[in-house]
Scaffold this active site. Structure first.
Site, PDB file in Angstrom:
ATOM      1  N   LYS A  69      37.300 -75.128 -36.050  1.00  6.33           N
ATOM      2  CA  LYS A  69      37.532 -74.866 -34.627  1.00  6.33           C
ATOM      3  C   LYS A  69      38.332 -73.569 -34.521  1.00  6.33           C
ATOM      4  O   LYS A  69      39.222 -73.322 -35.359  1.00  6.33           O
ATOM      5  CB  LYS A  69      38.338 -76.046 -34.052  1.00  6.33           C
ATOM      6  CG  LYS A  69      38.626 -76.001 -32.570  1.00  6.33           C
ATOM      7  CD  LYS A  69      39.344 -77.287 -32.150  1.00  6.33           C
ATOM      8  CE  LYS A  69      39.629 -77.354 -30.673  1.00  6.33           C
ATOM      9  NZ  LYS A  69      40.201 -78.667 -30.270  1.00  6.33           N
ATOM     10  N   SER A 109      37.889 -80.949 -26.481  1.00  5.77           N
ATOM     11  CA  SER A 109      37.716 -79.525 -26.646  1.00  5.77           C
ATOM     12  C   SER A 109      37.022 -79.128 -27.949  1.00  5.77           C
ATOM     13  O   SER A 109      36.495 -78.018 -28.034  1.00  5.77           O
ATOM     14  CB  SER A 109      39.073 -78.826 -26.558  1.00  5.77           C
ATOM     15  OG  SER A 109      39.924 -79.268 -27.587  1.00  5.77           O
ATOM     16  N   SER A 139      40.584 -84.656 -28.036  1.00  3.16           N
ATOM     17  CA  SER A 139      39.634 -83.572 -28.312  1.00  3.16           C
ATOM     18  C   SER A 139      38.846 -83.656 -29.612  1.00  3.16           C
ATOM     19  O   SER A 139      37.956 -82.833 -29.826  1.00  3.16           O
ATOM     20  CB  SER A 139      40.346 -82.231 -28.261  1.00  3.16           C
ATOM     21  OG  SER A 139      40.531 -81.846 -26.934  1.00  3.16           O
TER      22      SER A 139
HETATM   23  N1  GLN Z   1      40.932 -83.386 -22.515  1.00  7.31           N
HETATM   24  C1  GLN Z   1      42.314 -83.337 -22.866  1.00  7.31           C
HETATM   25  C2  GLN Z   1      42.987 -82.192 -22.175  1.00  7.31           C
HETATM   26  O1  GLN Z   1      42.334 -81.448 -21.547  1.00  7.31           O
HETATM   27  C3  GLN Z   1      42.469 -83.277 -24.348  1.00  7.31           C
HETATM   28  C4  GLN Z   1      42.628 -81.920 -24.914  1.00  7.31           C
HETATM   29  C5  GLN Z   1      42.905 -81.953 -26.381  1.00  7.31           C
HETATM   30  O2  GLN Z   1      42.977 -83.004 -27.007  1.00  7.31           O
HETATM   31  N2  GLN Z   1      43.121 -80.788 -26.936  1.00  7.31           N
HETATM   32  O3  GLN Z   1      44.161 -82.037 -22.259  1.00  7.31           O
END
Ligand code: GLN
Length: 469
Positions: free
Chosen positions: A72, A145, A169
């Site tokens: 990532k 994400s 994410s």
């Molecule tokens: N969807 C969650 C957020 O927007 C999780 C993001 C993440 O785990 N990096 O904060």
């Protein structure tokens, strides 16, 4: 799958250079449509592959020698651009490599994968590089994400990939793309060299094609690191050997509040209930448990995470890293213009919410209160684990949604995390494992355990994988 690649490489059925070329070719053919990668590191990959072939020839190969993988785009690798998919970091080339990447010793980096900007989102739609499409249906999102990593593994554009999970994410995109994703216990894997989002919640973990692969990668990357003070000296189990142990007698809790969540799609609920029925046929005991503070998880997470975001994002000032606005008049203008032009809307929204929640006069009402509720949510898990070994829950309220469906409605997007934020706030691990399909789209089930219970999650994960393979 990873152990098969290991055998093929060691038996010289294929060289690392050939294997790497095969993956790079597949990326060329398929990724224009999917947009899983934001950067491919072709020359670097072939160089690493050549070195790996030499190590293999000397009979000195270890777990990852010559095996391709993807990261990532928040993992720093010395000399390779790391942008967190934000315009403000474009052009930033880190001078050092993340500990977790160092531990993938001998691995061949194929490239960096797409993510929501600074990992804030659940669909990769906030990425400065555009959305990643779901390999099962390219009108739909891959999740986020870590959507690029999940799509890359699902479409076989990488044997495995690394992701990060702050509030879901890794688990959510893994579920949307039909692959395995683990959010480890907070502190299990070093975060040194990984771009921060919300430091009391951030974890890093793998996305893999199988549970066995997950065990292999976790065994190598876990454990204490002098560069990350949040990694305690808790012994790392041999997760691979653990997979051979029987799950007989395991007690599995079903948190009733998770099935009362308003946004849980009716068909998804039925599907998950069907999965639980299948699991009941295993030599395990299933019982209902209660996590009474579940309904507060989203407001709690969306107060604490933006608060920490507002602090972590302050380092992007137009001077220390990446992008700087042109034509500015003075120092204050550099800060203001660089941040105004460099950050996307979602990041700005969170900086504003977080700054507000932390400001004097509001701190007690928002941040401090959220921290207190966080303790209650954590206690819910501790109480539940007095009765059961692990918990089973949905990962997502629906299957992968259509691109654009939630992009203009932040609240809808935040509700994506309803089954994910509680474990994040509690600091406990969660494993997302594929469990069949609903209308031809993958579904994942989540196994949540106590701190340091990764081995047990993987054991049960494999048993579930065996049912659905
Ligand atoms: N969807 C969650 C957020 O927007 C999780 C993001 C993440 O785990 N990096 O904060």
């Amino acid at each position: 799958m990873l152990h098969e690649l290991r055998t093929q490489l060691d038996n010289k059925e294929v060289s690392s250079v050939e294997l790497t070329q095969q993956y790079l070719q597949r990326i060329k053919e398929r990724d224009e449509e999917l947009n899983a990668y934001v950067l491919t590191t072709e020359g670097y990959a072939l160089e690493l592959a050549k070195q790996a072939d030499a190590v293999i020839a000397e009979g000195e190969a270890t777990t990852f020698t010559g095996i391709p993988y993807a990261l990532k785009d928040v993992f720093c690798v010395e000399g390779i651009e790391t942008t967190a998919c934000s315009n403000i970091l474009k052009g930033y080339v880190p001078p050092y490599t993340a500990t977790s990447v160092e531990r993938i010793t001998g691995g061949v980096l194929l490239g960096k994968t797409n993510t929501d900007e600074f990992t804030m989102g659940a669909s990769t739609e906030t990425s400065a590089f555009g959305v990643t499409k779901n390999p099962y249906d390219t009108t739909r999102v891959a999740g986020g994400s870590s959507g690029g990593s999940a799509a890359a593994v699902a479409a076989e554009l990488a044997p495995f990939a690394m992701g990060t999970d702050t509030g879901g994410s890794i688990r959510q995109p893994a579920a949307f793309c039909g692959v395995v994703g683990l959010r480890p216990t907070y502190g299990r894997v070093s975060r040194y060299g990984v771009v921060s989002m919300a430091s009391s919640l951030d974890t890093i973990g793998p996305i893999t094609a199988t549970v066995h692969d997950m065990a292999l990668v976790m065994k190598e990357i876990s454990g204490q690191d002098d560069y990350d003070a949040t990694t305690p000296d808790v012994p790392v189990e041999n997760y691979v050997e653990k997979l051979d142990q029987p799950i007989d007698g395991m007690t599995i809790g079903i948190p009733k509040e998770y099935f009362e969540v308003e946004g849980l799609d009716v068909d998804m609920r039925k599907h998950i209930e069907g999965v639980i029925k299948e699991i009941e046929k295993l030599p395990v005991t299933i019982k209902e448990v209660s996590l009474p503070h579940t309904k507060y998880a989203i407001p709690t997470y969306y107060t604490i995470a933006p608060s920490e975001v507002s602090s972590n994002m302050s380092r992007y000032d137009g001077i220390k890293y990446g992008f700087r606005a042109h034509g500015v008049e003075d120092l204050m203008d550099i800060y203001k213009q660089s941040r105004a032009q460099g950050f996307g809307d979602e990041v700005k929204r969170r900086i504003m919410i977080g700054t507000h929640a932390l400001s004097s006069g509001y701190y007690d009402a928002y941040y401090d209160k959220a921290m207190r509720v966080r303790t209650l949510i954590r206690q819910d898990f501790i109480d539940a684990y007095k009765e059961v070994d692990v918990l089973l829950a949905p990962v997502t309220p629906t299957t992968a949604f259509v691109v654009g469906e939630k992009a203009n409605d932040p609240i809808q997007m935040y509700l994506e995390d309803v089954f994910l934020a509680p474990a994040s706030l509690a600091g406990v691990p969660g494993l997302s494992v594929p469990c069949g399909k609903l209308n031809d789209l993958p579904v994942g089930i989540q196994i949540i355990g106590p701190q340091w219970s990764e081995g047990i999650l993987l054991q049960l994960g494999q048993a579930i994988e065996n049912i659905y393979n």
